[in-house]
Design an enzyme around this catalytic site. Structure first.
Site, PDB file in Angstrom:
ATOM      1  N   SER A 136      15.892   5.858 -11.218  1.00  0.00           N
ATOM      2  CA  SER A 136      16.190   5.262  -9.926  1.00  0.00           C
ATOM      3  C   SER A 136      17.600   5.657  -9.460  1.00  0.00           C
ATOM      4  O   SER A 136      17.891   6.837  -9.282  1.00  0.00           O
ATOM      5  CB  SER A 136      16.025   3.744  -9.994  1.00  0.00           C
ATOM      6  OG  SER A 136      16.060   3.167  -8.709  1.00  0.00           O
ATOM      7  N   ASP A 233       5.124   3.965  -5.923  1.00  0.00           N
ATOM      8  CA  ASP A 233       6.478   3.405  -5.981  1.00  0.00           C
ATOM      9  C   ASP A 233       6.764   2.695  -4.660  1.00  0.00           C
ATOM     10  O   ASP A 233       6.856   3.334  -3.609  1.00  0.00           O
ATOM     11  CB  ASP A 233       7.491   4.534  -6.220  1.00  0.00           C
ATOM     12  CG  ASP A 233       8.895   4.023  -6.499  1.00  0.00           C
ATOM     13  OD1 ASP A 233       9.214   2.889  -6.085  1.00  0.00           O
ATOM     14  OD2 ASP A 233       9.671   4.759  -7.136  1.00  0.00           O
ATOM     15  N   HIS A 263       7.450   2.041  -9.616  1.00  0.00           N
ATOM     16  CA  HIS A 263       8.864   2.395  -9.623  1.00  0.00           C
ATOM     17  C   HIS A 263       9.457   2.499 -11.022  1.00  0.00           C
ATOM     18  O   HIS A 263      10.160   3.465 -11.323  1.00  0.00           O
ATOM     19  CB  HIS A 263       9.663   1.386  -8.796  1.00  0.00           C
ATOM     20  CG  HIS A 263      11.117   1.722  -8.713  1.00  0.00           C
ATOM     21  ND1 HIS A 263      11.586   2.876  -8.098  1.00  0.00           N
ATOM     22  CD2 HIS A 263      12.220   1.074  -9.180  1.00  0.00           C
ATOM     23  CE1 HIS A 263      12.899   2.924  -8.203  1.00  0.00           C
ATOM     24  NE2 HIS A 263      13.309   1.845  -8.834  1.00  0.00           N
TER      25      HIS A 263
END
Length: 289
Positions: A136, A233, A263
């Protein structure tokens, strides 16, 4: 001969992972004992201490960069330690300032703050070239670190890479909505990944983050890059990984899209894919002439 032996060893690893996943890897290679690195603290002049765990071993090493509000004890980080230990490669995971066991306050951190953390880790704690694995916002930070430290970057693996995401998402809001947040002084984003049910970013954080955006021009990174992203996601759209791939100058860039991936990419098969990907990169880097 040596290269063939390495490839044979890695084929065996792939079979092992297919049969029992990372748990099978650890129990077979470590003879049933699950070793775990101890938490250490790095002292920096006039800066908060950083908590980290390190396994010494061969080069290239692997460094894990967690996501925003996360820490070094997540499933992906734990699995990578088992994997690196089983192959005898060095591994380092750590908490950014204001995260996990590190000192500092999360709300006072910035992209620049955490970039400095990554560079400190590369400069002072990691030996030799590293494969950086960024999750991320960690994927954004790995890009910034690779640009700043090309000599310390052997390869990159982005997982749900959130390059520029905070900035571009805010800037895509209707003008009136942005003005409301600016007058309020903070931007609140709903999320299922925080206990409070939302993330809060002040305007100073957003303005500082604009200084670290990478998608407006070619990204001067020339090492191998692998970008893994889930099509489901809901936090960071997969097309960001496509944008990163299009802008990176390296000729060796692959994007891997998982149809049901979310995600965090922390399901068993997601972690297997991450390990396979890093294993292939180690193979590529160690058999290069």
């Amino acid at each position: 001969m040596a290269a063939a032996a390495v490839r044979s060893c890695r084929r065996g690893l792939s079979q092992l992972l297919s049969n029992g996943g990372v748990t099978a890897l650890s129990s077979t290679r470590l003879q049933g004992r699950r070793h775990k690195s101890t938490v250490q603290y790095a002292t920096r002049p006039d800066l908060p201490k950083l908590a980290y765990r390190r396994v010494k071993g061969k080069s290239p090493g692997v460094v894990f960069l967690p996501g925003y509000g996360s820490n070094m004890n997540g499933q992906k980080a734990e699995a990578l330690e088992e994997f690196c230990r089983s192959l005898g490669h060095s591994y380092l995971r750590f908490d950014y300032t204001g995260h996990g066991a590190s000192e500092g306050v999360l709300a006072e951190g910035t992209i620049g703050t955490w970039k400095k953390d990554v560079l400190f880790v590369l400069d002072e704690l990691a030996q030799g070239p590293q494969i950086m694995v960024g999750s991320s916002i960690g994927g954004w930070l790995m890009l910034l670190a690779a640009i700043a430290r090309p000599e310390k970057t052997a390869a990159l693996v982005g997982i749900s890479t959130a390059a520029d995401h905070i900035v571009t998402t805010f800037n895509s809001l209707p003008l009136e909505t942005r003005k409301e947040f600016e007058e309020k002084g903070e931007w609140t984003i709903p999320t299922k990944h925080a206990e409070e049910g939302h993330y809060k970013f002040n305007m100073d954080f957003l303005r500082e983050a604009e200084n670290h955006c990478v998608l407006h021009s070619p990204i001067p990174i020339t090492c191998p890059v692998r970008l893994i992203h889930g099509l489901k996601d809901e936090d960071v759209p997969w097309h960001i990984s496509m944008q990163v791939a299009e802008r990176i100058l390296s000729p060796d860039v692959d994007v891997i899209l998982r149809r049901h991936g979310q995600h965090r990419m922390s399901e068993k098969d997601d972690i297997k894919l991450m390990v396979y990907t890093i294993d292939d990169l180690i193979d590529k880097l160690t058999t290069m002439v």
